[in-house]
Structure formats: C-alpha cells, structure tokens
Design a protein around this motif. Sequence first.
Motif, PDB file in Angstrom:
ATOM      1  N   ASP A 154      29.350 -12.263  -1.522  1.00  0.00           N
ATOM      2  CA  ASP A 154      30.095 -11.083  -1.060  1.00  0.00           C
ATOM      3  C   ASP A 154      31.139 -10.631  -2.076  1.00  0.00           C
ATOM      4  N   ASP A 338      24.758  -2.535   0.717  1.00  0.00           N
ATOM      5  CA  ASP A 338      23.588  -3.378   0.999  1.00  0.00           C
ATOM      6  C   ASP A 338      22.919  -3.067   2.348  1.00  0.00           C
ATOM      7  N   GLY A 339      23.716  -2.937   3.386  1.00  0.00           N
ATOM      8  CA  GLY A 339      23.110  -2.700   4.705  1.00  0.00           C
ATOM      9  C   GLY A 339      22.927  -1.221   5.014  1.00  0.00           C
ATOM     10  N   ASN A 341      21.576   2.806   4.750  1.00  0.00           N
ATOM     11  CA  ASN A 341      20.348   3.533   4.480  1.00  0.00           C
ATOM     12  C   ASN A 341      20.644   4.569   3.399  1.00  0.00           C
TER      13      ASN A 341
END
Length: 412
Positions: A154, A338-339, A341
């Motif tokens: 992270d 990262d997460g 869209n």
Amino acid sequence: MADSQTKKSESLNEEDVTRYLLDRISGLEKRNLEIREELRQLESEKRFIETQKIRFEREIRKLKGEVEKLRSPPLIIGTITDIAGDNRYVVQSSAGPKFMVRASGFIDSKDLKQGVRCTLNQQSLTIVDILPESFDNQVYGMEISNIPEETYDDVGGLEYQITEIREAVELPLTKPEIFARIGITPPKGVLLYGPPGTGKTLLAKAVAHHTEAKFLRVVGSELVQKYIGEGARLVRELFELARKSAPSIIFIDEIDAVGAHRTEGITSGDREVQRTLMQLLADLDGFEARGDVKIIGATNRIDILDPALLRPGRFDRIIEIPLPDYEGRLSILKIHTDGMNISNKLSLENISKLTEGMNGSELRAICTEAGMFALRNEKDHVGMDDFIQATDKVGSEIKNHMKSTNDGVMFA
Ligand SMILES: Nc1ncnc2c1ncn2[C@@H]1O[C@H](COP(=O)(O)OP(=O)(O)OP(=O)(O)O)[C@@H](O)[C@H]1O
C-alpha cells in the motif's frame, strides 16, 4: 272552506320548514365562523410554538457548544482532596497547586468524592469530567490497533525507506537471533522525518502488519497539551502498555512537540514539555534493545529536535520520507486507482507529470475526487477529464489552505 283551511296549514308548514332551515343555516354559518376563529387561534399558537421550538433548538446548540468548549483541551488533571459543600471542591492538580473549584452542571455530584481523579477546564477551572482510576487509553486518545491492515504494497514510491525500516524494525522483531549470532545490538527504533502526508504513519502501520505487532499511536502535541501535568505519566504508561502488549510498535507522531530543543524554559508549558521529554528519554534508554517493543518517531520538523533524541541507542536510524518524485507519484496513483473503474485511455503517467510537488495524501484525494466527478456525470469509467478536474480542485484547495494558514515549508 275545508279546502282553503288545508292549503293555509300546508303553506304554514312550508314557512316553518323554511324558517327552520334558514335558522339552521345561520346557526351553522355562525358555528363555521367560530370554528374558523378557533382554527386561526390554533394556527397562531402553532406558529408561536414553532418559533419557540426554533429558539430552544438554537439555545440547545449554543449550550452544546459551551459544553464542548468546556470539555475541549487544554485540561488540567487533579484529584479531589476535600468537599467544601455548596458545589465547591478542593482539587490538587497533578502539576502541584491546589484549587477551590466548582463542578459543571452536567457532572453528577454523587460521583464527586474524595480521591476521585477529574479534569478541570484550564480557563474556568470547573470540573468537566471524571477520570477512571487506572490508565485508560480511550481517555488519553491513544490509537491502538491489534495488527494494522496496511501492507508494504500500500506504500508507493518508498522502496529504499521500506528496506531501511525492515532492517531496523522488522528484522529485530521477527529474527532477533540474527543479531545475536553476529553479536550486534539490534536497533531500538527509527525516526521518520519529512513533509506532511508522505506516508510516515502508513509505513509505520505496514511494519506493524508484517511483524504481527500491536500498533500504539500517540500524538506528541496531545501528550503535552491535552492533559497538563500528565505528559510524563502518559509516556511511562505508554511504555508499560507496550511491554504488556508485546510484540508491539510504539508510534509517536509529531515527536517534535515533546522533543524540541531544550531552551531556558521558564513558562510552565516549557517545563511540562521538558518533563515529558526527560521521561521519554529515560524510557527509551530503559527498554531492552533485544526485546520485542520497537519505537518509531515521526516529525515534520527534524530541524528543531533535541540532539539528545537523535543520539544512537535512542532512534538508531533516521530515515527521510521525502515528497514523491515522478516515479513515486506514479506508483502512488497506481495504488489508489487499483480498485477503480478507470478508462483505458487514462494516462497515469500524464497525471503524475501534472501533480509535481504533491504528497501521497493529496494524490489519494485526487483519485477520490476524480471518481466523484465521474459519478456526478453519470459515467461508468473514470477518465482523463475527471482526473484533470480533480487535480485542479485539489490543487486550488491546497493553495487556499496555504494562503489562509500562511504556511511555509515546515521540514528540514
Ligand atoms: N507513499 C504513499 N503511498 C501510498 N499512499 C500514501 C503515501 N503517502 C500518503 N499516502 C496516503 O495518504 C494518507 C495519509 O498519509 P500519512 O498519514 O501516512 O502521512 P504522514 O506522513 O504520516 O503525514 P503527517 O506527517 O501529516 O502525519 C495515507 O493513509 C495514504 O492513503
């Protein structure tokens, strides 16, 4: 004759009915007027009650604000030594002097007995809270996480610093025998320094995660400002708690608030800071380097730190956590998108170029804001235009903040 009589009585009946109906109508109209008047009165009462309600709500807000103010720091800690009656108490403050004080209205007088520890508002010297008998981390605002969830993955752009902290903190906790074999004393802790928002806390939490250590975080300024006269005691209890919870990592944020250069301190505030620092130095010296408690300090102001803190055997390694460069920003942006869209046309490389001078915390804010712009425009993907708008927004917020606080660069 009989006929004419019948007609007369019929017309009389009709007249009666008409009169009756007219009376009834006028009665109803009168009643209607009365009801309208009642309604008008009720509505005016309702309006009055609503105004009262607003007034009381304003009053409640004001009183709540006052309660908050009374409870807010700085506070003095003391012990009730005598009850003088008529809501008057003698309190011996932990810094020494005794005060005759009153308790604020929201404290139950039944709880105010001899020997009870309490906090006093520094300005009004009223009792504003009752403290539990023993050390309670909730009271002192210490953050304790069993094993933090943050990992080295992270943390963006700090590869060298991760290696350093792994050697200095992780290895002594996970493989102490290596140090024993080579015959060197393992480091007790490290000091992280650099501008705000660059990931010092994040890195410290990640080490605790990888060593499966308990994470105890205190903020230096709170140690000395929140509970006047208690700083030294809090430091002692912090180390005690760390030992009990070992393996553990003590993280002291804003350590400069306790560890600034010792001056010819004459104010009580200076003396309080010095007492706390002396206790911190004593605890740092006193604990076993080979033990499973490690300490990480963090500061934005290494330039004002007391050299005593920087001496070997206290913080053995001093690690700079700088603002991220182009590669660093790119890797932080990758972590925080990262997460998300994101559109395949989005170039994080270009965003990284656009965000020179920003820290990790601001880069994270840009990613969140970009997502919000996409959401507002009812899109499925976050695109370049969303990121550009977000960068402008976060950038101008930073400028405004700098203008309002007239903040210069605060780190060495
Ligand atoms: N290098 C980084 N990589 C990934 N995220 C980062 C990085 N630096 C900061 N962040 C993000 O910003 C948040 C705040 O950072 P953090 O509290 O660790 O900064 P700090 O250096 O301790 O700041 P301060 O000196 O103000 O206490 C982190 O939780 C993380 O989401």
